[in-house]
Design a protein around this motif. Sequence first.
Motif, short mmCIF file in Angstrom:
data_model
loop_
_atom_site.label_atom_id
_atom_site.label_comp_id
_atom_site.label_asym_id
_atom_site.label_seq_id
_atom_site.Cartn_x
_atom_site.Cartn_y
_atom_site.Cartn_z
N LEU A 1 0.82 -1.21 0.00
CA LEU A 1 0.00 0.00 0.00
C LEU A 1 0.85 1.26 0.00
O LEU A 1 0.53 2.24 -0.69
CB LEU A 1 -0.94 -0.01 1.20
N ARG A 2 1.94 1.25 0.74
CA ARG A 2 2.85 2.40 0.76
C ARG A 2 3.38 2.69 -0.65
O ARG A 2 3.39 3.83 -1.10
CB ARG A 2 3.99 2.13 1.74
N GLY A 3 3.78 1.65 -1.34
CA GLY A 3 4.26 1.82 -2.71
C GLY A 3 3.16 2.29 -3.64
O GLY A 3 3.36 3.20 -4.46
N ALA A 4 1.97 1.70 -3.51
CA ALA A 4 0.85 2.08 -4.37
C ALA A 4 0.49 3.55 -4.19
O ALA A 4 0.18 4.26 -5.16
CB ALA A 4 -0.35 1.19 -4.08
N ARG A 5 0.54 4.01 -2.96
CA ARG A 5 0.13 5.39 -2.68
C ARG A 5 1.06 6.44 -3.30
O ARG A 5 0.70 7.61 -3.37
CB ARG A 5 -0.01 5.59 -1.17
N THR A 6 2.21 6.03 -3.78
CA THR A 6 3.09 6.99 -4.46
C THR A 6 2.45 7.49 -5.75
O THR A 6 2.87 8.52 -6.28
CB THR A 6 4.48 6.38 -4.77
N ALA A 7 1.45 6.78 -6.26
CA ALA A 7 0.79 7.21 -7.50
C ALA A 7 -0.48 8.03 -7.24
O ALA A 7 -1.13 8.48 -8.19
CB ALA A 7 0.45 5.99 -8.36
N GLU A 8 -0.83 8.23 -5.98
CA GLU A 8 -2.04 9.00 -5.67
C GLU A 8 -1.97 10.42 -6.22
O GLU A 8 -2.99 10.97 -6.67
CB GLU A 8 -2.30 9.03 -4.17
N SER A 9 -0.80 11.02 -6.21
CA SER A 9 -0.66 12.39 -6.70
C SER A 9 -0.92 12.48 -8.20
O SER A 9 -1.15 13.58 -8.71
CB SER A 9 0.73 12.94 -6.38
N GLU A 10 -0.90 11.35 -8.86
CA GLU A 10 -1.17 11.32 -10.31
C GLU A 10 -2.59 10.84 -10.60
O GLU A 10 -2.91 10.45 -11.73
CB GLU A 10 -0.16 10.40 -11.00
N GLY A 11 -3.45 10.84 -9.58
CA GLY A 11 -4.86 10.52 -9.79
C GLY A 11 -5.23 9.06 -9.64
O GLY A 11 -6.28 8.64 -10.10
N VAL A 12 -4.39 8.28 -8.98
CA VAL A 12 -4.72 6.87 -8.74
C VAL A 12 -5.29 6.74 -7.34
O VAL A 12 -4.63 7.10 -6.35
CB VAL A 12 -3.47 5.96 -8.91
N GLU A 13 -6.50 6.27 -7.25
CA GLU A 13 -7.14 6.03 -5.95
C GLU A 13 -6.81 4.60 -5.51
O GLU A 13 -6.93 3.66 -6.29
CB GLU A 13 -8.66 6.18 -6.08
#
Length: 150
Positions: free
Chosen positions: A23-35
Amino acid sequence: MSRLLVVHHSPTPRLRTISAAVLRGARTAESEGVEIIESAALDASAEDLLNADAVVFGTTANFGYISGALKHFFDTTFNETHAQTKGRPFSYWIHGSHDTTGAERAMQSITTGYGLRLAATPVVFTGDIDDEHLARAEELGASVAWTLTI
Protein backbone atom coordinates in the motif's frame (compact mmCIF):
# COMPACT_ATOMS: atom_id res chain seq x y z
CA MET A 1 -9.48 8.89 -11.63
CA SER A 2 -8.05 5.37 -11.89
CA ARG A 3 -8.58 2.87 -9.12
CA LEU A 4 -6.21 0.21 -7.75
CA LEU A 5 -7.80 -2.46 -5.57
CA VAL A 6 -5.57 -4.24 -3.07
CA VAL A 7 -7.28 -7.43 -1.88
CA HIS A 8 -5.36 -9.39 0.73
CA HIS A 9 -5.50 -11.86 3.56
CA SER A 10 -3.06 -10.63 6.21
CA PRO A 11 -4.22 -12.24 9.45
CA THR A 12 -1.17 -11.47 11.61
CA PRO A 13 0.80 -8.33 12.44
CA ARG A 14 3.82 -9.83 10.64
CA LEU A 15 1.83 -10.34 7.44
CA ARG A 16 0.26 -6.91 7.71
CA THR A 17 3.76 -5.47 7.28
CA ILE A 18 3.74 -6.92 3.75
CA SER A 19 0.35 -5.49 2.82
CA ALA A 20 1.35 -2.16 4.39
CA ALA A 21 4.47 -2.08 2.20
CA VAL A 22 2.40 -2.80 -0.92
CA LEU A 23 0.00 0.00 0.00
CA ARG A 24 2.85 2.40 0.76
CA GLY A 25 4.26 1.82 -2.71
CA ALA A 26 0.85 2.08 -4.37
CA ARG A 27 0.13 5.39 -2.68
CA THR A 28 3.09 6.99 -4.46
CA ALA A 29 0.79 7.21 -7.50
CA GLU A 30 -2.04 9.00 -5.67
CA SER A 31 -0.66 12.39 -6.70
CA GLU A 32 -1.17 11.32 -10.31
CA GLY A 33 -4.86 10.52 -9.79
CA VAL A 34 -4.72 6.87 -8.74
CA GLU A 35 -7.14 6.03 -5.95
CA ILE A 36 -6.03 3.15 -3.73
CA ILE A 37 -8.75 0.91 -2.31
CA GLU A 38 -7.73 -1.66 0.31
CA SER A 39 -9.95 -4.56 1.24
CA ALA A 40 -9.58 -7.67 3.34
CA ALA A 41 -10.29 -10.70 1.18
CA LEU A 42 -13.41 -11.66 3.15
CA ASP A 43 -14.80 -8.12 2.80
CA ALA A 44 -14.06 -7.50 -0.89
CA SER A 45 -16.90 -7.84 -3.37
CA ALA A 46 -17.53 -8.32 -7.05
CA GLU A 47 -18.48 -4.64 -7.20
CA ASP A 48 -15.06 -3.70 -5.78
CA LEU A 49 -13.36 -5.70 -8.50
CA LEU A 50 -15.57 -4.35 -11.28
CA ASN A 51 -14.84 -0.78 -10.16
CA ALA A 52 -11.07 -1.34 -10.15
CA ASP A 53 -8.78 -0.60 -13.06
CA ALA A 54 -6.02 -2.82 -11.63
CA VAL A 55 -5.63 -5.17 -8.68
CA VAL A 56 -2.99 -6.53 -6.34
CA PHE A 57 -3.74 -9.74 -4.46
CA GLY A 58 -1.97 -10.81 -1.28
CA THR A 59 -2.11 -14.10 0.54
CA THR A 60 -0.47 -16.51 2.87
CA ALA A 61 0.45 -19.95 1.59
CA ASN A 62 -1.50 -22.35 3.79
CA PHE A 63 -1.01 -26.09 3.49
CA GLY A 64 0.39 -25.57 -0.01
CA TYR A 65 -2.45 -23.35 -1.26
CA ILE A 66 -3.69 -19.76 -1.17
CA SER A 67 -5.61 -18.71 1.91
CA GLY A 68 -9.22 -19.79 2.21
CA ALA A 69 -10.20 -16.12 2.49
CA LEU A 70 -8.69 -15.19 -0.87
CA LYS A 71 -10.05 -18.37 -2.46
CA HIS A 72 -13.51 -17.38 -1.18
CA PHE A 73 -13.09 -13.97 -2.84
CA PHE A 74 -12.24 -15.61 -6.14
CA ASP A 75 -15.08 -18.14 -5.83
CA THR A 76 -17.69 -15.50 -5.11
CA THR A 77 -16.62 -12.95 -7.74
CA PHE A 78 -15.59 -15.01 -10.76
CA ASN A 79 -18.92 -15.51 -12.54
CA GLU A 80 -19.95 -11.90 -12.14
CA THR A 81 -16.64 -10.29 -13.08
CA HIS A 82 -14.30 -12.36 -15.24
CA ALA A 83 -15.67 -11.17 -18.58
CA GLN A 84 -15.42 -7.49 -17.61
CA THR A 85 -12.01 -7.66 -15.93
CA LYS A 86 -10.25 -9.45 -18.77
CA GLY A 87 -6.98 -7.71 -19.61
CA ARG A 88 -6.78 -5.59 -16.46
CA PRO A 89 -3.33 -5.31 -14.89
CA PHE A 90 -2.60 -7.20 -11.71
CA SER A 91 0.09 -8.75 -9.57
CA TYR A 92 0.33 -10.49 -6.23
CA TRP A 93 2.36 -11.37 -3.18
CA ILE A 94 2.49 -14.72 -1.42
CA HIS A 95 4.24 -15.50 1.85
CA GLY A 96 4.63 -18.97 3.29
CA SER A 97 6.46 -20.55 6.16
CA HIS A 98 7.93 -23.40 4.15
CA ASP A 99 6.56 -23.72 0.60
CA THR A 100 4.60 -21.55 -1.83
CA THR A 101 4.59 -23.81 -4.89
CA GLY A 102 0.92 -24.81 -4.75
CA ALA A 103 -0.19 -21.30 -3.89
CA GLU A 104 1.74 -19.91 -6.86
CA ARG A 105 0.18 -22.46 -9.21
CA ALA A 106 -3.27 -21.65 -7.87
CA MET A 107 -2.75 -17.90 -8.26
CA GLN A 108 -1.52 -18.34 -11.82
CA SER A 109 -4.41 -20.62 -12.72
CA ILE A 110 -7.09 -18.45 -11.15
CA THR A 111 -5.84 -15.18 -12.62
CA THR A 112 -5.52 -16.82 -16.02
CA GLY A 113 -9.17 -17.80 -15.70
CA TYR A 114 -10.03 -14.18 -14.99
CA GLY A 115 -7.98 -13.13 -18.00
CA LEU A 116 -5.95 -10.65 -15.96
CA ARG A 117 -2.65 -9.31 -17.32
CA LEU A 118 0.44 -9.58 -15.12
CA ALA A 119 1.78 -6.04 -14.71
CA ALA A 120 4.62 -6.54 -12.23
CA THR A 121 6.78 -9.41 -11.03
CA PRO A 122 5.03 -11.09 -8.08
CA VAL A 123 6.70 -11.10 -4.67
CA VAL A 124 6.78 -14.70 -3.43
CA PHE A 125 8.90 -15.92 -0.53
CA THR A 126 9.10 -18.12 2.53
CA GLY A 127 10.50 -17.66 6.01
CA ASP A 128 11.19 -14.48 7.90
CA ILE A 129 10.09 -11.15 6.49
CA ASP A 130 13.06 -8.83 6.09
CA ASP A 131 13.73 -5.36 4.71
CA GLU A 132 14.46 -6.73 1.22
CA HIS A 133 11.04 -8.44 1.10
CA LEU A 134 9.33 -5.27 2.23
CA ALA A 135 11.20 -3.19 -0.35
CA ARG A 136 10.11 -5.63 -3.06
CA ALA A 137 6.52 -5.47 -1.81
CA GLU A 138 6.61 -1.67 -1.88
CA GLU A 139 7.98 -1.77 -5.43
CA LEU A 140 5.20 -4.18 -6.40
CA GLY A 141 2.51 -1.80 -5.18
CA ALA A 142 4.14 1.15 -6.89
CA SER A 143 4.64 -0.70 -10.17
CA VAL A 144 1.01 -1.76 -10.49
CA ALA A 145 -0.32 1.64 -9.39
CA TRP A 146 1.90 3.54 -11.81
CA THR A 147 0.72 1.41 -14.76
CA LEU A 148 -2.56 3.28 -14.33
CA THR A 149 -0.90 6.63 -15.04
CA ILE A 150 0.39 5.69 -18.47
